[in-house]
Design a protein around this motif. Structure first.
Motif, PDB file in Angstrom:
ATOM      1  N   PRO A   1      35.116 -23.657 -32.980  1.00 21.99           N
ATOM      2  CA  PRO A   1      35.286 -22.659 -32.484  1.00 21.99           C
ATOM      3  C   PRO A   1      37.347 -23.314 -32.928  1.00 21.99           C
ATOM      4  CG  PRO A   1      34.407 -24.060 -31.138  1.00 21.99           C
ATOM      5  CD  PRO A   1      33.604 -23.810 -32.481  1.00 21.99           C
ATOM      6  N   PHE A   2      38.428 -23.020 -32.310  1.00 19.48           N
ATOM      7  CA  PHE A   2      39.042 -23.503 -31.723  1.00 19.48           C
ATOM      8  C   PHE A   2      39.927 -24.065 -33.165  1.00 19.48           C
ATOM      9  CE2 PHE A   2      36.637 -25.060 -28.008  1.00 19.48           C
ATOM     10  CZ  PHE A   2      37.666 -24.146 -27.512  1.00 19.48           C
ATOM     11  N   VAL A   3      40.409 -23.385 -33.708  1.00 21.45           N
ATOM     12  CA  VAL A   3      40.364 -23.618 -35.053  1.00 21.45           C
ATOM     13  C   VAL A   3      42.311 -22.624 -35.044  1.00 21.45           C
ATOM     14  CG1 VAL A   3      40.666 -22.926 -37.653  1.00 21.45           C
ATOM     15  CG2 VAL A   3      39.036 -24.057 -36.687  1.00 21.45           C
ATOM     16  N   SER A   4      43.327 -22.990 -36.207  1.00 24.60           N
ATOM     17  CA  SER A   4      44.102 -22.148 -36.251  1.00 24.60           C
ATOM     18  C   SER A   4      44.682 -22.502 -37.818  1.00 24.60           C
ATOM     19  CB  SER A   4      45.199 -22.428 -35.457  1.00 24.60           C
ATOM     20  OG  SER A   4      45.468 -22.303 -34.121  1.00 24.60           O
TER      21      SER A   4
ATOM     22  N   GLN B   1      35.166 -17.965 -31.931  1.00 25.31           N
ATOM     23  CA  GLN B   1      36.236 -17.467 -31.029  1.00 25.31           C
ATOM     24  C   GLN B   1      36.069 -18.981 -30.032  1.00 25.31           C
ATOM     25  OE1 GLN B   1      38.895 -16.245 -31.586  1.00 25.31           O
ATOM     26  NE2 GLN B   1      38.642 -13.871 -32.679  1.00 25.31           N
ATOM     27  N   PRO B   2      37.331 -19.087 -29.982  1.00 26.59           N
ATOM     28  CA  PRO B   2      38.353 -18.795 -29.972  1.00 26.59           C
ATOM     29  C   PRO B   2      39.213 -19.400 -31.738  1.00 26.59           C
ATOM     30  CG  PRO B   2      38.824 -19.820 -28.422  1.00 26.59           C
ATOM     31  CD  PRO B   2      37.341 -19.936 -28.851  1.00 26.59           C
ATOM     32  N   CYS B   3      39.607 -18.955 -31.703  1.00 27.78           N
ATOM     33  CA  CYS B   3      40.265 -18.759 -33.673  1.00 27.78           C
ATOM     34  C   CYS B   3      41.823 -18.103 -33.345  1.00 27.78           C
ATOM     35  CB  CYS B   3      39.681 -18.157 -34.530  1.00 27.78           C
ATOM     36  SG  CYS B   3      38.131 -19.767 -34.701  1.00 27.78           S
ATOM     37  N   PHE B   4      42.618 -19.000 -34.033  1.00 28.21           N
ATOM     38  CA  PHE B   4      43.648 -18.340 -34.505  1.00 28.21           C
ATOM     39  C   PHE B   4      43.741 -17.881 -36.799  1.00 28.21           C
ATOM     40  CE2 PHE B   4      48.086 -17.855 -36.984  1.00 28.21           C
ATOM     41  CZ  PHE B   4      48.138 -16.671 -36.740  1.00 28.21           C
ATOM     42  N   VAL B   5      43.579 -16.767 -36.789  1.00 32.58           N
ATOM     43  CA  VAL B   5      43.956 -16.159 -38.238  1.00 32.58           C
ATOM     44  C   VAL B   5      45.176 -15.150 -38.646  1.00 32.58           C
ATOM     45  CG1 VAL B   5      42.699 -16.562 -40.383  1.00 32.58           C
ATOM     46  CG2 VAL B   5      40.827 -16.795 -38.085  1.00 32.58           C
TER      47      VAL B   5
ATOM     48  N   GLY C   1      42.211 -21.721 -25.891  1.00 38.20           N
ATOM     49  CA  GLY C   1      41.078 -20.889 -25.085  1.00 38.20           C
ATOM     50  C   GLY C   1      42.170 -20.607 -24.337  1.00 38.20           C
ATOM     51  N   PHE C   2      43.722 -20.039 -23.618  1.00 39.04           N
ATOM     52  CA  PHE C   2      44.291 -19.577 -22.895  1.00 39.04           C
ATOM     53  C   PHE C   2      44.692 -18.692 -23.373  1.00 39.04           C
ATOM     54  CE2 PHE C   2      46.138 -23.540 -20.645  1.00 39.04           C
ATOM     55  CZ  PHE C   2      45.163 -24.124 -20.014  1.00 39.04           C
ATOM     56  N   GLU C   3      44.541 -18.581 -24.581  1.00 36.41           N
ATOM     57  CA  GLU C   3      45.077 -16.712 -25.290  1.00 36.41           C
ATOM     58  C   GLU C   3      43.193 -16.420 -24.849  1.00 36.41           C
ATOM     59  OE1 GLU C   3      47.178 -15.708 -26.672  1.00 36.41           O
ATOM     60  OE2 GLU C   3      48.939 -17.286 -26.546  1.00 36.41           O
ATOM     61  N   HIS C   4      42.490 -17.018 -25.452  1.00 34.53           N
ATOM     62  CA  HIS C   4      40.807 -15.758 -25.736  1.00 34.53           C
ATOM     63  C   HIS C   4      40.376 -15.402 -24.053  1.00 34.53           C
ATOM     64  CE1 HIS C   4      36.962 -14.989 -27.351  1.00 34.53           C
ATOM     65  NE2 HIS C   4      36.831 -16.177 -26.454  1.00 34.53           N
ATOM     66  N   ALA C   5      40.773 -16.310 -23.774  1.00 33.09           N
ATOM     67  CA  ALA C   5      40.504 -16.066 -21.278  1.00 33.09           C
ATOM     68  C   ALA C   5      41.636 -15.074 -21.189  1.00 33.09           C
ATOM     69  CB  ALA C   5      40.518 -17.586 -20.992  1.00 33.09           C
ATOM     70  N   SER C   6      42.973 -14.357 -21.933  1.00 31.66           N
ATOM     71  CA  SER C   6      43.444 -13.644 -21.332  1.00 31.66           C
ATOM     72  C   SER C   6      43.206 -12.063 -22.574  1.00 31.66           C
ATOM     73  CB  SER C   6      44.962 -13.997 -21.707  1.00 31.66           C
ATOM     74  OG  SER C   6      45.097 -15.436 -20.858  1.00 31.66           O
TER      75      SER C   6
END
Length: 338
Positions: free
Chosen positions: A280-283, A263-267, A240-245
Motif C-alpha cells: 500500500p501507499f505507493v504513487s 490499495q491505497p495507491c495512485f497509478v 489514505g485520505f483519498e481512499h477513505a473518501s
C-alpha cells in the motif's frame, strides 16, 4: 474571498528532486502540492473564491517557463481568477506576500505552499483573522504564538528560548487584506527586518498592537514536504485520505501482467506493471514501467523505468531508471542506476 499563495521557494532540502522541479510543483498522489493546497482551501472555506494569486520565483531559480500557464489552469478549474507574481529575491515571508499587493485586499486566506493540511476552517466573523497552529516538539524552527483567553497574545519568530510550542503552519485568514498590505508596506519603506528578512510575524504583532484580534485555527493534520522522508510520508497520508473518501486513483488503462495493486495507491495513465506488487501507499506517475519488483510506501514520478527492485520509503524523480537491490532510495530526475 481571495487566496494568496507564496510559493517562490525552490526547496533546497528536498534535493535532488527540486533541482528540476520547484517544491510546490512536486507531485503528491497525482497532483502538485500547490494544486492540492488551493483545492483543499476552496473546499473548506464555505465562501466563493474570487481570485487565487500565486507568488513564484524567477526562471533563473528553477521555475519552468510554463509555470504561470499551469497555475492559471488550476485557478480556472476552481472557477476563480488566476494571478501570478514573481518574487525576484527571497526577502522574507512579508516581502513574498507583498509581491501580490495588487491582489491583497478584502477578506483573504494566505497559504504558503510548503505543507498540506487538514483543518477546521470555520471562520469567526467577530475576529480580525485566524492563524492556524500546531503543537510541535521543537518550536525554535518556527514562528510561534502565545494564547490568552483563546486569543493570540504574542507572535514570536523562531524563539531561541522557549515561549510556546504552538507553531504557525503557514496558513492565515485576514478579514481585511488592505490593512495587511499597508502594514507590510510600512515594514519595507522603513527597512524593518528581522534576521535579515521582512517577517510576517512582525506585521501580525503590529496589527495586534493596533487592536486587531487573531484567533488560533485548529489543525487536524499537518503534512510536511520539506525533506524526502516527510514527503514520502505525506504521500502516504494523502493516499489514505483519498481512499477513505472513496476516491479511486488508479487509472483505468493500467496494464497488469501477473501483478497486484494493494490499495491505497495512485497509478497514472499508461503505466505497465509486470510481475510486480505495489502498495500500500505507493504513487506511480504516468508512462512508467515497473518489472519484477515489490514497492511499498513510495513516491515515484512520471516516465520512470524500474526493474528488479524491492522498494520501501523511496522517492524517485521523473524520467529516472532504476535497477537494483537498495530499498530506501532518493533518486532525482533523469538519473539512471542500472
Amino acid at each position: 474571498m481571495k487566496i494568496i499563495v507564496p510559493m517562490a521557494g525552490i526547496g533546497s532540502r528536498l534535493r535532488p528532486h527540486t533541482l528540476t522541479t520547484p517544491k510546490p510543483l512536486t507531485v503528491i498522489a497525482g497532483k502538485p502540492i500547490v494544486q492540492r493546497l488551493v483545492e483543499d482551501i476552496t473546499s473548506v472555506v464555505n465562501q466563493p473564491i474570487d481570485e487565487i494569486a500565486f507568488i513564484i520565483g524567477p526562471t533563473t531559480k528553477g521555475f519552468p517557463e510554463n509555470t504561470k500557464e499551469e497555475l492559471l489552469k488550476i485557478a480556472d478549474a476552481l472557477n476563480a481568477k488566476g494571478s501570478v507574481y514573481v518574487q525576484e529575491e527571497a526577502l522574507g515571508t512579508a516581502h513574498a506576500i507583498y509581491c501580490a499587493k495588487d491582489s491583497l485586499s478584502g477578506p483573504c486566506v494566505v497559504a504558503f505552499a510548503d505543507t498540506l493540511f487538514k483543518a477546521d476552517f470555520t471562520l469567526d466573523a467577530n475576529a480580525d483573522g485566524a492563524i492556524w497552529v500546531k503543537q510541535v516538539e521543537d518550536p525554535s524552527a518556527f514562528g510561534v504564538v502565545k494564547l490568552k483567553d483563546g486569543v493570540i497574545s504574542d507572535f514570536v519568530e523562531k524563539p531561541k528560548d522557549f515561549v510556546s510550542d504552538l507553531a504557525i503552519i503557514g496558513i492565515y485568514y485576514f478579514k481585511d487584506g488592505d490593512k495587511v498590505r499597508e502594514e507590510i508596506k510600512y515594514l519595507l519603506d522603513n527597512n524593518l527586518k528581522e534576521n535579515g528578512e521582512y517577517q510576517l510575524t512582525n506585521v501580525l504583532e503590529s496589527l495586534k498592537q493596533q487592536g486587531a484580534q487573531f484567533i488560533p485555527g485548529k489543525v487536524d493534520a499537518w503534512m510536511d514536504c520539506g525533506k524526502k522522508d516527510p514527503t514520502v510520508d505525506t504521500n502516504k497520508q494523502v493516499l489514505g485520505f483519498e481512499h477513505a473518501s472513496g476516491n479511486n486513483l488508479v487509472s483505468a488503462d493500467v496494464v497488469l501482467q501477473n501483478s497486484e495493486i494493494i490499495q491505497p495507491c495512485f497509478v497514472g495513465k499508461n503505466v505497465v506493471l509486470k510481475n510486480t506488487k505495489i502498495g500500500p501507499f505507493v504513487s506511480i506517475g504516468e508512462n512508467s514501467v515497473v518489472e519484477n519488483s515489490t514497492i511499498t510506501n513510495s513516491l515515484i514520478q512520471t516516465n520512470v523505468v524500474i526493474s528488479n527492485a524491492n522498494l520501501d520509503n523511496a522517492m524517485i524523480g521523473n524520467h529516472a531508471k532504476y535497477n537494483g537491490k537498495y530499498t530506501s532510495v532518493s533518486i532525482g530526475d533523469y538519473t539512471e542506476l542500472i
